[in-house]
Scaffold this motif. Structure first.
Motif, PDB file in Angstrom:
ATOM      1  N   VAL A 135      -7.321  -1.934   0.449  1.00 15.42           N
ATOM      2  CA  VAL A 135      -7.243  -3.261  -0.170  1.00 15.42           C
ATOM      3  C   VAL A 135      -7.660  -3.164  -1.637  1.00 15.42           C
ATOM      4  N   HIS A 136      -8.722  -2.452  -1.908  1.00 20.47           N
ATOM      5  CA  HIS A 136      -9.154  -2.280  -3.298  1.00 20.47           C
ATOM      6  C   HIS A 136      -8.172  -1.416  -4.084  1.00 20.47           C
ATOM      7  N   LEU A 137      -7.481  -0.515  -3.408  1.00 22.79           N
ATOM      8  CA  LEU A 137      -6.461   0.303  -4.076  1.00 22.79           C
ATOM      9  C   LEU A 137      -5.367  -0.582  -4.650  1.00 22.79           C
ATOM     10  N   LEU A 138      -4.955  -1.602  -3.904  1.00 26.72           N
ATOM     11  CA  LEU A 138      -3.925  -2.515  -4.406  1.00 26.72           C
ATOM     12  C   LEU A 138      -4.423  -3.302  -5.607  1.00 26.72           C
ATOM     13  N   ARG A 191       0.828  -1.215   0.000  1.00 26.50           N
ATOM     14  CA  ARG A 191       0.000   0.000   0.000  1.00 26.50           C
ATOM     15  C   ARG A 191       0.859   1.260   0.000  1.00 26.50           C
ATOM     16  N   ASP A 192       1.859   1.292   0.878  1.00 29.02           N
ATOM     17  CA  ASP A 192       2.717   2.473   0.987  1.00 29.02           C
ATOM     18  C   ASP A 192       3.527   2.691  -0.296  1.00 29.02           C
ATOM     19  N   SER A 193       4.029   1.592  -0.878  1.00 27.44           N
ATOM     20  CA  SER A 193       4.823   1.706  -2.103  1.00 27.44           C
ATOM     21  C   SER A 193       3.984   2.219  -3.258  1.00 27.44           C
ATOM     22  N   TYR A 194       2.752   1.741  -3.345  1.00 25.03           N
ATOM     23  CA  TYR A 194       1.899   2.183  -4.449  1.00 25.03           C
ATOM     24  C   TYR A 194       1.436   3.623  -4.266  1.00 25.03           C
ATOM     25  N   LEU A 195       1.175   4.033  -3.053  1.00 26.48           N
ATOM     26  CA  LEU A 195       0.821   5.440  -2.836  1.00 26.48           C
ATOM     27  C   LEU A 195       1.982   6.346  -3.265  1.00 26.48           C
ATOM     28  N   ARG A 196       3.211   5.921  -3.010  1.00 23.60           N
ATOM     29  CA  ARG A 196       4.367   6.704  -3.453  1.00 23.60           C
ATOM     30  C   ARG A 196       4.450   6.722  -4.977  1.00 23.60           C
ATOM     31  N   LEU A 197       4.235   5.552  -5.619  1.00 27.71           N
ATOM     32  CA  LEU A 197       4.254   5.509  -7.082  1.00 27.71           C
ATOM     33  C   LEU A 197       3.157   6.387  -7.670  1.00 27.71           C
ATOM     34  N   PHE A 198       1.962   6.321  -7.093  1.00 29.14           N
ATOM     35  CA  PHE A 198       0.873   7.141  -7.606  1.00 29.14           C
ATOM     36  C   PHE A 198       1.242   8.626  -7.513  1.00 29.14           C
ATOM     37  N   ALA A 199       1.817   9.029  -6.385  1.00 28.56           N
ATOM     38  CA  ALA A 199       2.204  10.432  -6.224  1.00 28.56           C
ATOM     39  C   ALA A 199       3.261  10.833  -7.244  1.00 28.56           C
ATOM     40  N   GLN A 200       4.255   9.950  -7.460  1.00 27.54           N
ATOM     41  CA  GLN A 200       5.287  10.231  -8.460  1.00 27.54           C
ATOM     42  C   GLN A 200       4.698  10.331  -9.865  1.00 27.54           C
ATOM     43  N   SER A 201       3.595   9.626 -10.086  1.00 24.82           N
ATOM     44  CA  SER A 201       2.946   9.604 -11.402  1.00 24.82           C
ATOM     45  C   SER A 201       1.902  10.696 -11.548  1.00 24.82           C
ATOM     46  N   GLY A 202       1.755  11.529 -10.539  1.00 23.39           N
ATOM     47  CA  GLY A 202       0.817  12.641 -10.629  1.00 23.39           C
ATOM     48  C   GLY A 202      -0.572  12.339 -10.133  1.00 23.39           C
ATOM     49  N   VAL A 203      -0.736  11.246  -9.390  1.00 19.75           N
ATOM     50  CA  VAL A 203      -2.044  10.876  -8.855  1.00 19.75           C
ATOM     51  C   VAL A 203      -2.015  11.043  -7.343  1.00 19.75           C
TER      52      VAL A 203
END
Length: 366
Positions: free
Chosen positions: A85-88, A32-44
């Motif tokens: 959970v659905h975010l993943l 979850r934490d890794s994907y939130l960081r990726l989303f932020a880096q991707s502009g989301v």
């Protein structure tokens, strides 16, 4: 990359989800934490990512209630919110709205005799993401035995069932991505593994649900007498089916092969999809090799083959991709074999085989 293994017990979907979530709560939280960081880096921003996840949650509850129940259990067991959970599960749908991603090369050969399809896929993903993954063995709500490789929080990705069907998974990008709410493509993959035994079954399931993002699901099936396979390209704009004639090989990477859907292709940056596709088609005869590890070694021995993707240190973190897995499906016996390595590195890697669970009862479907 570490590939864990997990076997279901004889529980209901929510109970099994709770058990899975409790066991793997650190990995789920880290994902979850890794994907939130990726989303932020991707502009989301996080609030937008969670809004998309909630849209996907509603669609999953409508079209795959038993999978939605499993997610409820994962949230309860792990301590993550149900939205997270659905975010993943919805990471493809979230990223589809901003930065596209490269991912995967697949090849499948369909024999013209009474033998099963022969397949091989690479899984390419971000260098810094999903360095712990899992092969799940489970009994679906329909009674099918399933074994699937996936990231933590996803219900399925690449896998096989005990009804003679297997599924490979490659991301695609279309201008219609993000234009509507939809069932996550990873939920669709699990629906097919849970419910289908033929290519026609898989196509019917794919056409029965709305989608918010694009992918190609390469389906391979074997009824004990004849093999069949098809690339099923899915997007919010529609579904296209590219069957593989018997005695032929089909390759797929990350661009549409159907002419109609290809007209809406979306790829705003340099991609290796075409060179990887040509590598596979030029070496199509290698897909005929019967032994799965020997097949992987043969593709890995192609000099400077682009299907072994290497991370580029000159790229920013969220644009560095590498091949994390090489995997083959055995739809005749219901197993997947893999190495946590690119094809070029299989020679030095552990080659593992995981078969389908046979000793649990099916969960009920509502």
């Amino acid at each position: 990359m570490i590939v864990h293994e997990w076997s279901a017990e004889a529980g209901e979907p929510q109970e099994e989800g709770r058990r899975f979530g409790a066991r793997w709560s650190p990995q789920l939280a880290a994902a979850r934490d890794s994907y939130l960081r990726l989303f932020a880096q991707s502009g989301v921003p996080a609030e937008r990512a969670r809004a998309v996840a909630d849209e996907c949650r509603a669609m999953t509850e409508t079209h795959a209630a038993e999978i939605a129940d499993e997610f409820v259990g994962i949230a309860e067991g792990s301590g993550l919110s149900l939205t997270d959970v659905h975010l993943l599960t919805a990471r493809t749908e979230i990223l589809a709205r901003m930065t596209p991603s490269m991912e995967c090369s697949t090849v499948v050969y369909v024999p013209d005799d009474a033998s099963a399809p022969r397949t091989l896929q690479t899984w390419d993903w971000h260098e810094t993401l999903s360095n712990e993954t899992v092969v799940r063995r489970l009994r679906s709500a329909s009674g099918a035995g399933v074994v699937t490789f996936c990231e933590f929080g996803q219900p399925a990705k690449i896998g096989v069932n005990d009804r003679g069907l297997g599924l490979h998974f490659n991301i695609l990008h279309h201008r219609s991505d993000g234009s509507q709410a939809g069932v996550p493509v990873h939920v669709l993959a699990r629906m097919i593994l849970d419910r289908a035994s033929t290519v026609a079954d898989a196509v019917e399931i794919a056409r029965s649900v709305p989608l918010a993002a694009s992918s190609v699901l390469t389906i391979a099936a074997f009824d004990g007498q004849a093999a069949e396979a098809a690339a099923v390209e899915v997007s919010p704009a529609g579904v296209a089916v590219l069957p593989v004639p018997r005695g032929r090989t089909l390759a797929h990477t990350n661009h549409f092969l159907d002419e109609t859907l290809a007209a809406g292709e979306y790829s705003p940056y340099e991609t290796t999809s075409v060179p990887r596709y040509r590598c596979l088609t030029d070496a199509a005869d290698l897909a005929r090799i019967v032994d799965d590890r020997e097949r992987a070694l043969a593709f890995g021995a192609i000099p400077d083959a682009p299907i072994s993707v290497r991370a580029r240190p000159d790229q920013p973190e969220h644009l560095r991709w590498e091949t994390k897995l090489t995997v083959a499906l055995d739809v005749a016996t219901g197993a997947l074999s893999f190495a946590a390595a690119a094809p070029a590195d299989v020679v030095e890697a552990e080659w593992r085989r995981v078969g389908i669970l046979s000793d649990v009862r099916p969960a009920s479907i509502r």
